[in-house]
Design an enzyme around this catalytic site. Structure first.
Site, PDB file in Angstrom:
ATOM      1  N   GLU A   1       1.052  -0.461  -5.076  1.00 11.04           N
ATOM      2  CA  GLU A   1       0.096   0.654  -5.296  1.00 11.04           C
ATOM      3  C   GLU A   1       0.799   1.905  -5.215  1.00 11.04           C
ATOM      4  OE1 GLU A   1      -3.736   2.806  -3.207  1.00 11.04           O
ATOM      5  OE2 GLU A   1      -2.010   2.445  -2.299  1.00 11.04           O
TER       6      GLU A   1
ATOM      7  N   ASP B   1       0.886  -1.342   0.164  1.00 11.15           N
ATOM      8  CA  ASP B   1       0.017   0.000   0.127  1.00 11.15           C
ATOM      9  C   ASP B   1       0.663   1.286  -0.105  1.00 11.15           C
ATOM     10  OD1 ASP B   1      -2.681   1.452   0.597  1.00 11.15           O
ATOM     11  OD2 ASP B   1      -1.407   1.917   2.336  1.00 11.15           O
TER      12      ASP B   1
HETATM   13  C1  LIG Z   1      -6.246   2.238  -2.567  1.00 13.45           C
HETATM   14  C2  LIG Z   1      -5.656   2.274  -1.283  1.00 13.45           C
HETATM   15  O1  LIG Z   1      -5.388   1.021  -1.053  1.00 13.45           O
HETATM   16  N1  LIG Z   1      -5.675   3.297  -0.699  1.00 13.45           N
HETATM   17  C3  LIG Z   1      -5.114   3.474   0.589  1.00 13.45           C
HETATM   18  C4  LIG Z   1      -3.944   4.087   0.608  1.00 13.45           C
HETATM   19  O2  LIG Z   1      -3.177   4.482   1.696  1.00 13.45           O
HETATM   20  C5  LIG Z   1      -3.978   5.119   2.689  1.00 13.45           C
HETATM   21  C6  LIG Z   1      -3.345   5.180   3.942  1.00 13.45           C
HETATM   22  O3  LIG Z   1      -2.884   3.975   4.263  1.00 13.45           O
HETATM   23  C7  LIG Z   1      -5.386   4.589   2.740  1.00 13.45           C
HETATM   24  O4  LIG Z   1      -6.262   5.399   3.608  1.00 13.45           O
HETATM   25  C8  LIG Z   1      -6.105   4.232   1.459  1.00 13.45           C
HETATM   26  O5  LIG Z   1      -7.243   3.758   1.497  1.00 13.45           O
END
Ligand SMILES: CC(=O)N[C@H]1CO[C@H](CO)[C@@H](O)[C@@H]1O
Ligand SMILES: *[C@@H]1O[C@H](CO)[C@@H](O)[C@H](O)[C@H]1NC(C)=O
Ligand SMILES: *[C@@H]1O[C@H](CO)[C@@H](O)[C@H](O)[C@H]1NC(C)=O
Ligand SMILES: *[C@@H]1O[C@H](CO)[C@@H](O)[C@H](O)[C@H]1NC(C)=O
Ligand SMILES: *[C@@H]1O[C@H](CO)[C@@H](O)[C@H](O)[C@H]1NC(C)=O
Ligand SMILES: *[C@@H]1O[C@H](CO)[C@@H](O)[C@H](O)[C@H]1NC(C)=O
Ligand SMILES: *[C@@H]1O[C@H](CO)[C@@H](O)[C@H](O)[C@H]1NC(C)=O
Ligand SMILES: [Ca+2]
Ligand SMILES: [Ca+2]
Length: 573
Positions: A295, A219
């Protein structure tokens, strides 16, 4: 109709035996919403286990599950308080082991969502760091800031802003220092300049690999490292204000240009380090490759760098947000063609492309592109060369659910207030999976689920779509089945655009032609003119639900009738 350009042929890496993940079909499970086994209205691990057969049936190779680790749930698991424990509402470590065992038996790999940039401030590491207890003292990024005599206030070390608005620095009374948080105040950033943090996270990765997971989805990757203190000034530099006046509110994250807090060179190296861990683990076991998915909402150049740098390998699946983030219901066949080219042209050799159009942070495909285009876009994702990633429910064309402001639970929606929440809340795309037409669509026995089930679930659900002669799910299952064919696994890829219709051919032993009509009106397409080697007659393999072109129909290749917003796959006969 006139055929325009025929683009270069892209040959997908030719490997003899397919490894499970190559050109893999991946599914994203949002665990709170997939299946509730104990009637508390929240999906859980035992629930997922009971539905693994379904994933097998619809042709999935692997599933990545949004965070299931222990968490105060202030950001629904993206705020982890123990990387070694399962959040109780999802179940126990034994439940997780049972899930893995069942998945292994069925031949589906389970991929864990891993949130390494930050922990929850309830994590023991953070509590000990706040008290300067070693080895945790430097596990987070602590700074003195300055003390303003006049106001008697502590001022943050610089102007950085967090993703959730306001300063990225929070004062700790306990430690008498500021800590950095690139997301919420409750999500302190880990200090990757400390080798002990590297070690601790590598241990987490190995622990779950040993349990039997097929890999990790990492993430918020770009945020891992920040610039360190400037040795000459002794300060951590400010970030400049973004160009233009696109984001005037100085408290908004977009107000600044994030040159010091994102996509640092060290971040890429860290991803390559984790790749080394999964590669070494897989090699030692000698059974199968564990994989990384990353991601990163960042420039295409940076996303591509996550694949590797030519010397070291990185992510197997750096999520392709190029098409996802830049397309909408007005995008044309030419736009989609351009998104495809930009990825295929830039990706390095010996890797796989990947295609994704949905996740838990964005409106559903049906809401963003229109319900008519659901099958057409599922056809696109499933038939392009490389990996396909499907967000749970998009295979049955699930819709955004209406959630009132009072019922809103997503912090991003709540913070937006009653006037703006409908633009910002992510609840609508997180509603419970629609399994059948019984109570709560078969998701839960509870009278109230954590988010409401879509009102029309009685007509739109997995069970009814399996029974129907033609349905989104039937189209999807045909696609995942033909995808196993050599033409899609390692076949050539040739593409042409004209008249707002995207046409491409995937060919190894058989020649498959995909026709996607982005117009609202029907078109008659001469695929014989575009691909002269195609047979005079072709057979319909699948088509959008609203199309009159039935599976098995044999039609002339010089005049293929395609209704508006319809996708068709044909094969030479
Ligand atoms: C798409 C996704 O996973 N978004 C996450 C990215 O990171 C932030 C903080 O950890 C999350 O709030 C999001 O949902
Ligand atoms: C932070 O403040 C403490 C206590 O005043 C001081 O000992 C330390 O040197 C300061 N650190 C930096 C980097 O200025
Ligand atoms: C980051 O890496 C790129 C590519 O290797 C290099 O060109 C650049 O100079 C590096 N930047 C810094 C600040 O080290
Ligand atoms: C990187 O991956 C490629 C393709 O799988 C492989 O051929 C190569 O040996 C790998 N390189 C390293 C350094 O592991
Ligand atoms: C396209 O999307 C926009 C923004 O979501 C929406 O306002 C508009 O009604 C949509 N148009 C169609 C034809 O679906
Ligand atoms: C659900 O509602 C029905 C009807 O109101 C009621 O009979 C039942 O006891 C409720 N079940 C639970 C678990 O609350
Ligand atoms: C590929 O599909 C064709 C027809 O659609 C079929 O005849 C052939 O057996 C399939 N090949 C494989 C390997 O599945
Ligand atoms: Ca439950
Ligand atoms: Ca960070």
């Amino acid at each position: 109709m006139q055929a325009l350009i025929i683009l270069a042929t892209f040959l997908v890496a030719l490997t003899s035996a397919r490894e499970w993940w190559e050109n893999g079909n991946f599914y994203q499970i949002y665990p709170r919403s997939f299946m509730d086994s104990n009637g508390d209205g929240i999906g859980d691990l035992r629930g997922i286990t009971t539905k693994l057969r379904y994933l097998k049936k619809i042709g999935m190779d692997g599933a990545w599950i949004s965070p299931i680790f222990q968490s105060p749930m202030e950001d629904f698991g993206y705020d982890c308080s123990d990387y070694y424990a399962i959040q109780p509402e999802f179940g126990t470590i034994d439940d997780f082991q049972a899930l893995l065992d069942k998945a292994n038996e069925l031949g589906i790999k389970i991929i864990l969502d891993f949130v390494p940039n930050h922990t929850s401030n309830k994590h023991n590491w953070f509590k000990m760091s706040e008290q300067r207890i070693d080895p945790y003292t430097d596990f987070y990024i602590w700074e003195n800031g300055t003390y303003d005599e006049a106001s008697g206030k502590h001022l943050p070390p610089n102007n950085w802003i967090c993703s959730f608005r306001y300063s990225a620095w929070e004062w700790s009374d306990k430690r008498q220092q500021f800590y950095l948080h690139q997301f919420g105040v409750f999500q302190p950033d880990l200090n990757y300049r400390n080798p002990a943090v590297h070690q601790a996270m590598a241990d987490v990765v190995r622990f779950w690999l040993n349990k039997g997971v097929g890999g990790f989805r990492i993430d918020a990757v770009p945020f891992m490292y920040e610039v360190s203190r400037d040795p000459t000034t002794g300060k951590i530099p400010d970030e400049p204000v973004a160009e233009g006046n696109a984001c005037p509110d100085p408290d908004d994250w977009c107000h600044l240009k994030h040159i010091h807090t994102q996509d640092r060179n060290e971040t890429f190296e860290l991803v390559y380090d984790w790749r080394d861990i999964v590669d070494k683990f897989s090699k030692d076991k000698g059974d199968y490759q564990r994989i990384l998915m990353t991601e990163a909402y960042t420039s295409l150049d940076n996303i591509i760098r996550y694949y590797g740098n030519g010397v070291r390998n990185g992510s197997h699946v750096p999520f392709n947000f190029e098409m996802f983030s830049n397309s909408n219901n007005k995008s044309t066949a030419q736009d989609f063609s351009n998104f495809i080219d930009s990825w295929l042209e830039r990706m390095p050799k010996d890797v796989y492309a990947n295609w994704v159009l949905g996740n838990h942070d964005n409106n559903r495909i049906s809401a963003r592109y229109g319900t008519a285009k659901i099958d057409m876009l599922n056809i696109l994702v499933q038939t392009l060369p490389g990996h396909a990633v499907t967000y749970y429910g998009d295979e049955i064309g699930m819709k955004n659910v209406y959630v009132s402001y009072e019922e809103t639970v997503d912090p991003q929606g709540i913070n937006a207030g009653p006037d703006r929440y409908r633009q910002l809340s992510r609840d609508p795309e997180r509603s419970p999976m629609q399994w059948d037409w019984t109570h709560q669509s078969g998701f839960s026995t509870a009278n109230k689920t954590w988010l409401p089930v879509y009102e029309n679930y009685k007509n739109e659900n997995v069970f009814s779509q399996l029974l129907a002669k033609k349905s989104h799910l039937k189209v999807f299952m045909t696609l995942t089945e033909i995808r196993k064919n050599a033409s899609f696994q390692k076949g050539s890829f040739e593409k042409s655009v004209a008249d707002n219709v995207l046409v491409y051919k995937r060919e190894q032993d058989e020649a498959y032609v995909v026709i996607l009509n982005f117009n609202d009106e029907p078109k008659t397409v001469n695929i014989k003119e575009i691909f002269p080697a195609i047979s005079n007659q072709v057979k319909v393999v699948t088509s959008s639900v609203q199309s009159e072109q039935r599976e098995g129909n044999v039609i002339n290749s010089d005049a293929v009738f395609v209704e508006g917003n319809v996708g068709i796959v044909v094969v030479g006969v």
